[in-house]
Design a protein around this motif. Structure first.
Motif, mmCIF file in Angstrom:
data_model
loop_
_atom_site.group_PDB
_atom_site.id
_atom_site.type_symbol
_atom_site.label_atom_id
_atom_site.label_comp_id
_atom_site.label_asym_id
_atom_site.label_seq_id
_atom_site.Cartn_x
_atom_site.Cartn_y
_atom_site.Cartn_z
ATOM 1 N N GLN A 125 0.078 -9.875 -3.329
ATOM 2 C CA GLN A 125 -1.197 -9.378 -2.681
ATOM 3 C C GLN A 125 -2.562 -9.900 -3.255
ATOM 4 O OE1 GLN A 125 -1.153 -5.082 -2.805
ATOM 5 N NE2 GLN A 125 0.427 -4.826 -1.371
ATOM 6 N N MET A 183 -3.180 7.850 5.525
ATOM 7 C CA MET A 183 -4.018 6.688 4.844
ATOM 8 C C MET A 183 -3.344 5.643 5.705
ATOM 9 S SD MET A 183 -4.876 5.713 1.062
ATOM 10 C CE MET A 183 -6.098 6.997 0.900
ATOM 11 N N SER A 184 -4.339 4.282 6.063
ATOM 12 C CA SER A 184 -3.853 3.321 6.682
ATOM 13 C C SER A 184 -3.421 2.311 5.374
ATOM 14 C CB SER A 184 -5.193 2.606 7.289
ATOM 15 O OG SER A 184 -4.736 1.491 7.638
ATOM 16 N N ASN A 185 -2.417 1.478 5.554
ATOM 17 C CA ASN A 185 -2.096 0.487 4.494
ATOM 18 C C ASN A 185 -2.445 -0.743 4.859
ATOM 19 O OD1 ASN A 185 -0.075 0.627 6.607
ATOM 20 N ND2 ASN A 185 1.573 -0.060 4.973
ATOM 21 N N VAL A 214 -4.738 0.723 -1.297
ATOM 22 C CA VAL A 214 -3.352 0.399 -1.294
ATOM 23 C C VAL A 214 -3.106 -0.113 0.223
ATOM 24 C CG1 VAL A 214 -1.007 1.142 -1.655
ATOM 25 C CG2 VAL A 214 -2.712 1.998 -3.081
ATOM 26 N N TRP A 215 -2.422 -1.321 0.030
ATOM 27 C CA TRP A 215 -2.155 -1.659 1.635
ATOM 28 C C TRP A 215 -0.965 -2.787 1.395
ATOM 29 C CZ3 TRP A 215 -2.117 -7.045 1.504
ATOM 30 C CH2 TRP A 215 -2.999 -7.840 0.504
ATOM 31 N N SER A 216 -0.188 -2.852 2.303
ATOM 32 C CA SER A 216 1.131 -3.727 2.470
ATOM 33 C C SER A 216 0.933 -4.627 3.869
ATOM 34 C CB SER A 216 2.309 -2.998 2.294
ATOM 35 O OG SER A 216 2.249 -2.068 3.516
ATOM 36 N N THR A 273 -8.188 -0.642 1.997
ATOM 37 C CA THR A 273 -8.027 0.497 1.455
ATOM 38 C C THR A 273 -7.241 0.204 0.091
ATOM 39 O OG1 THR A 273 -5.756 0.535 2.276
ATOM 40 C CG2 THR A 273 -7.106 1.647 3.497
ATOM 41 N N ASP A 293 3.288 -8.947 6.701
ATOM 42 C CA ASP A 293 3.707 -8.013 6.074
ATOM 43 C C ASP A 293 3.931 -8.515 4.705
ATOM 44 O OD1 ASP A 293 5.322 -6.127 4.900
ATOM 45 O OD2 ASP A 293 6.678 -5.523 6.528
#
Length: 208
Positions: free
Chosen positions: A198, A1-3, A126-128, A124, A191
């Motif tokens: 977030q 899954m892309s973050n 969840v992302w960072s 998504t 990042d």
């Protein structure tokens, strides 16, 4: 899954560059402002087109050539229609043409006021990482570090520190990217190490 949270920022400059010219009305050099209007003149089958500028101090005008003595058949229909209707979008592109202005004068005032239009490309749960894709339809004078600082509420020193720590990266290896103009096709990646940051970053990146 892309973050990755992917967004697109379209950068719209607000104030066209102002060339300094010798003003006959003021008898002194003045910065001339673009009027947002064009002039089209026909001479038989030849056309001349100018962008009209004005001195804000005395209202004297200057016509900056767009083209001269051009055969009407050599001008594409969209350009001709834009000139005849004083299309504001087409005229803006001409007004921000620094190359054309520098053929007439080397002293030009530039402004970094911009409107930033933001669109979410993908997200998504969840992302960072935040990926920002820049769309710059006209020349913009704002620097990368100032744009990022203003949109995310950071100091430029903080932006430079994040860059030095590779917390901000780009898709170009050109040196001093932070000090350069924002250009079409530039992609920045942020990042976001602290999850507590977030919500505010997402709001700033997405324009929510």
């Amino acid at each position: 899954m892309s973050n990755v949270l992917k967004v697109e920022w379209t950068i719209i400059p607000q104030i066209p560059p102002q060339p300094w010219l010798d003003c006959n009305g003021c008898s002194a050099p003045r910065p001339f402002e673009c009027s947002g209007k064009a002039r089209l003149n026909a001479n038989g089958k030849k056309l001349d087109a100018w962008l009209i500028y004005g001195c804000p101090a005395c209202s004297k005008t200057w016509n900056r050539p767009i083209f001269e003595r051009r055969n009407i058949g050599d001008i594409d229909a969209k350009t001709l229609q834009a000139l005849q209707g004083n299309d504001p979008t087409w005229i803006s592109v001409q007004a921000f043409d620094l190359v054309a202005l520098r053929r007439k004068t080397q002293r030009i005032d530039e402004f970094d006021d911009v409107e930033v239009r933001k669109v979410v490309l993908s997200v998504t749960p969840v992302w960072s990482l935040v990926e920002i894709n820049m769309v710059v339809p006209m020349l913009a004078s704002i620097r990368v570090d100032k744009l990022i600082a203003s949109e995310f509420g950071l100091s430029r020193n903080r932006v430079r520190s994040l860059w030095a720590a590779s917390a901000i990266r780009s898709n170009t290896d050109r040196g001093n990217i932070l000090r350069r103009r924002v250009t079409h096709g530039l992609r920045l990646v942020l990042d976001v190490a602290d999850p507590s940051d977030q919500p505010s970053i997402e709001m700033a990146a997405c324009g929510r």
